[in-house]
Design an enzyme around this catalytic site. Structure first.
Site, short mmCIF file in Angstrom:
data_model
loop_
_atom_site.label_atom_id
_atom_site.label_comp_id
_atom_site.label_asym_id
_atom_site.label_seq_id
_atom_site.Cartn_x
_atom_site.Cartn_y
_atom_site.Cartn_z
N TYR A 1 0.60 -1.17 -0.05
CA TYR A 1 0.08 -0.11 -0.03
C TYR A 1 0.80 1.29 0.03
O TYR A 1 0.74 2.21 -0.84
CB TYR A 1 -1.06 -0.05 1.22
CG TYR A 1 -1.42 1.17 1.60
CD1 TYR A 1 -2.83 1.63 1.15
CD2 TYR A 1 -0.96 2.00 2.60
CE1 TYR A 1 -3.46 2.90 1.35
CE2 TYR A 1 -1.48 3.27 2.94
CZ TYR A 1 -2.61 3.52 2.39
OH TYR A 1 -3.28 4.85 2.77
N ASP B 1 -9.73 9.30 7.32
CA ASP B 1 -8.34 9.84 7.16
C ASP B 1 -8.45 11.49 7.05
O ASP B 1 -8.88 11.72 6.18
CB ASP B 1 -7.83 9.26 5.92
CG ASP B 1 -6.14 9.77 6.02
OD1 ASP B 1 -5.83 10.63 6.67
OD2 ASP B 1 -5.27 9.34 4.93
#
Length: 127
Positions: A15, A39
């Site tokens: 990732y 986030d």
């Protein structure tokens, strides 16, 4: 069957590499169809493939880089975490560094089912 700690750690490492390479499509492929992203934690969650694709297309277009500082760390459950720094151009602030903790949960297929990034305004510093 849940993914192993090693499998979860490998996905987290991949990732970080894919985000840094600007490959939004490959990043989105790591996620389950019904996954969520928060986030930073406390902001409205992004939910589902379309929202997640839009999130990473924007991040990758801005040239975000993720450097893993510590971890990733596995668990005996379906989660893993890492400490990372995000390097990004912030409008009005310029090149910036955000040190954060990312926690990911995984489904039985080893796809990310949830990603939560822990950071606050005071963690964003000019580079």
């Amino acid at each position: 069957m849940m993914p192993t700690s090693a499998e979860m750690k490998a996905v987290m490492t991949k990732y970080a590499s894919l985000v840094s390479a600007g490959d939004a499509e490959a990043v989105v492929a790591l996620y389950a169809d019904n996954a969520t992203i928060e986030d930073p934690v406390g902001s409205p969650a992004q939910s589902g493939r379309e929202a997640i694709a839009k999130f990473y297309q924007g991040a990758c277009a801005s040239g975000v880089k993720i450097n893993v500082l510590s971890g990733p760390y596995g668990s005996f459950g379906n989660s893993a975490a890492m400490v990372a720094e995000v390097l990004v151009e912030v409008p009005g602030l310029g090149p910036s560094r955000i040190e954060l903790v990312e926690v990911m949960e995984f489904d039985a297929q080893g796809k990310i089912s949830a990603m939560r990034a822990y950071w606050g305004q005071e963690d964003m510093k000019p580079v």
